[in-house]
Design an enzyme around this catalytic site. Structure first.
Site, mmCIF file in Angstrom:
data_model
loop_
_atom_site.group_PDB
_atom_site.id
_atom_site.type_symbol
_atom_site.label_atom_id
_atom_site.label_comp_id
_atom_site.label_asym_id
_atom_site.label_seq_id
_atom_site.Cartn_x
_atom_site.Cartn_y
_atom_site.Cartn_z
ATOM 1 N N GLU A 46 40.723 41.957 36.454
ATOM 2 C CA GLU A 46 41.362 40.879 36.973
ATOM 3 C C GLU A 46 42.289 41.237 37.934
ATOM 4 O O GLU A 46 43.124 42.055 37.684
ATOM 5 C CB GLU A 46 41.975 40.085 35.919
ATOM 6 C CG GLU A 46 42.913 38.806 36.312
ATOM 7 C CD GLU A 46 43.700 38.200 35.347
ATOM 8 O OE1 GLU A 46 44.777 38.002 35.506
ATOM 9 O OE2 GLU A 46 43.292 38.375 34.077
ATOM 10 N N GLU A 61 50.969 35.039 42.454
ATOM 11 C CA GLU A 61 51.503 34.702 41.071
ATOM 12 C C GLU A 61 52.740 34.609 40.783
ATOM 13 O O GLU A 61 53.337 35.363 41.361
ATOM 14 C CB GLU A 61 50.728 35.382 40.065
ATOM 15 C CG GLU A 61 50.880 34.988 38.511
ATOM 16 C CD GLU A 61 50.059 35.675 37.599
ATOM 17 O OE1 GLU A 61 49.739 35.050 36.643
ATOM 18 O OE2 GLU A 61 49.916 36.946 37.802
#
Length: 419
Positions: A237, A242
């Site tokens: 991932e 973010e």
């Protein structure tokens, strides 16, 4: 024979008598007796001393003889075995030297290997990129699936399908902008409606360039632009954009299976490493992954939005994974012209070289995701309260819709290049 002379006999008799008288006096005279006794004692003592001296002389002689014998034996040994002693000593010296050289060699090899590993860094050679996919305008959503699922990060959210999202006014697109938002009009007791998009196409390696005008912001929010492989975490991932709540810095993070580390290696980047073990189950990591924070520039939050956004870039190749952020006024001309050349750019914000991480093993083909969740594993609990946000996260998100007017994505374009 003649007649004996009486005169001679008388003299003889007198002498005998005189002698007898003298002997008697010597025997019975106490003074003479003591003197005689002392003479005897003295004579005896002298005899003992002489005997003692003789014993010492004999002992010294014996000791000298023994020492001479030992000396003669050693001399004999030296004369008989000098080659053996020298041979043994040289063998011992050789063995010790050999052991020392081996230990030094092993230690030097270990230290040299560590130094070589620590100093090694990919060349990241220049590539010629070609555009393979572009998401923008009115066709943007056609390249994504709307994931109507329960949030795997335990957020206070309801992910809607495409039709439901459109009816509720959460998505829209025109030639210049793509909007994806959370509901900001109603109260909810089971999670605020929002979106989670996943690309229909897989990608393996490439240059991913997101031109972003606005990102979700505010207490309780947790937006992310990222890629995900199958069989998480073994497929890997990559979190490109973010953050949570009212944060001001973007974080770029890798999440992997066991065997991917960024500790004690050379990294060329401007960001700050937060963790160095990318394995999601590393001790005390709590799925943190290996993150890098961008400490400079408005890369996240309110300041990012007021600045008109910017461009986020991910370069994924076998040698490593890198990420850049460019403010709106600093976007390289080769990006705007559609001919990106990372080799000419400044240092990246984040650098994840393959030094201690087999990139191709840890990251299988990936899909691209956009989502906006609330609270959950990161934005909620103690992180929420430490950000200065009021009350509990779920209560705030469920009962204050007017606080989520800034909780939306405004995307200009997403382009994927490969070489």
């Amino acid at each position: 024979m003649g007649i004996p002379d009486s005169t001679t006999d008388s003299r003889h008799s007198l002498s005998s008598a005189a002698l007898s008288s003298a002997s008697f006096e010597n025997i019975y005279d106490p003074a003479r007796k003591n003197e005689s006794t002392n003479d005897v004692i003295d004579n005896h003592t002298d005899t003992e001393i002489d005997d003692h001296d003789n014993d010492h002389e004999n002992l010294d002689s014996n000791n000298n003889n023994e020492n001479n014998e030992a000396f003669n034996e050693k001399a004999a040994e030296k004369k008989l075995l000098p080659w053996y002693r020298r041979y043994f000593i040289w063998i011992l010296i050789f063995i010790v030297a050999l052991i020392c050289s081996v230990l030094i060699g092993v230690l030097g090899g270990v230290l040299g290997h560590r130094t070589a590993v620590r100093d090694r860094h990919p060349s990241y050679k220049a590539k010629t990129y070609s555009l393979v996919k572009e998401y923008k305008g009115t066709t943007f959503f056609d390249g994504f699936d709307f994931m109507n699922i329960t949030d795997p990060t335990h957020g206070f959210v309801q992910y809607l399908d495409r039709n439901s999202s459109a009816k509720l006014g959460l998505i829209s697109a025109n030639s210049s902008n793509v909007i994806m938002a959370a509901d900001s009009k109603h109260n909810y007791s089971s999670g605020r409606p929002s979106i989670r998009l996943q690309s229909t196409q897989y990608f393996e390696h490439g240059l991913f360039i997101l031109d972003l005008i606005h990102l979700p912001y505010g207490c309780g929010t947790w937006p992310a632009f990222w890629t995900l492989g199958d069989d998480w975490p073994n497929g890997g991932e990559i979190d490109i954009v973010e953050g949570v709540n009212v944060g001001t810095s973007n974080q770029v993070t890798l999440h992997t299976g066991d065997g991917c580390e960024m500790e004690d290696i050379k990294r060329v980047m401007t960001g700050t490493a937060l963790q160095t073990n990318c394995w999601v189950d590393a001790p005390n990591s709590y799925n943190a992954g290996c993150g890098v924070e961008n400490p400079s520039g408005p890369s996240y939050g309110e300041a990012f939005n007021k600045n008109g956004g910017g461009v986020f870039v991910l370069d994924w190749r076998s040698e490593g994974i890198r990420s850049w952020f460019f403010n709106r006024s600093e976007i390289p001309s080769d990006i705007t012209s559609g001919s990106p050349q990372p080799a000419k750019w400044s240092e990246p914000v984040a650098d994840f070289p393959d030094t201690k991480c087999d990139i191709d093993k840890m990251f299988s083909k990936q899909k691209i995701l956009f989502d906006l969740t609330f609270c959950g594993d990161w934005a909620g609990s103690s992180v929420y309260s430490s950000a200065g946000c009021p009350g509990s996260c779920n209560d705030f998100v469920g009962n204050n819709p007017h606080n989520f007017t800034e909780a939306y994505w405004n995307i200009k374009s997403l382009a994927v290049y490969q070489y």
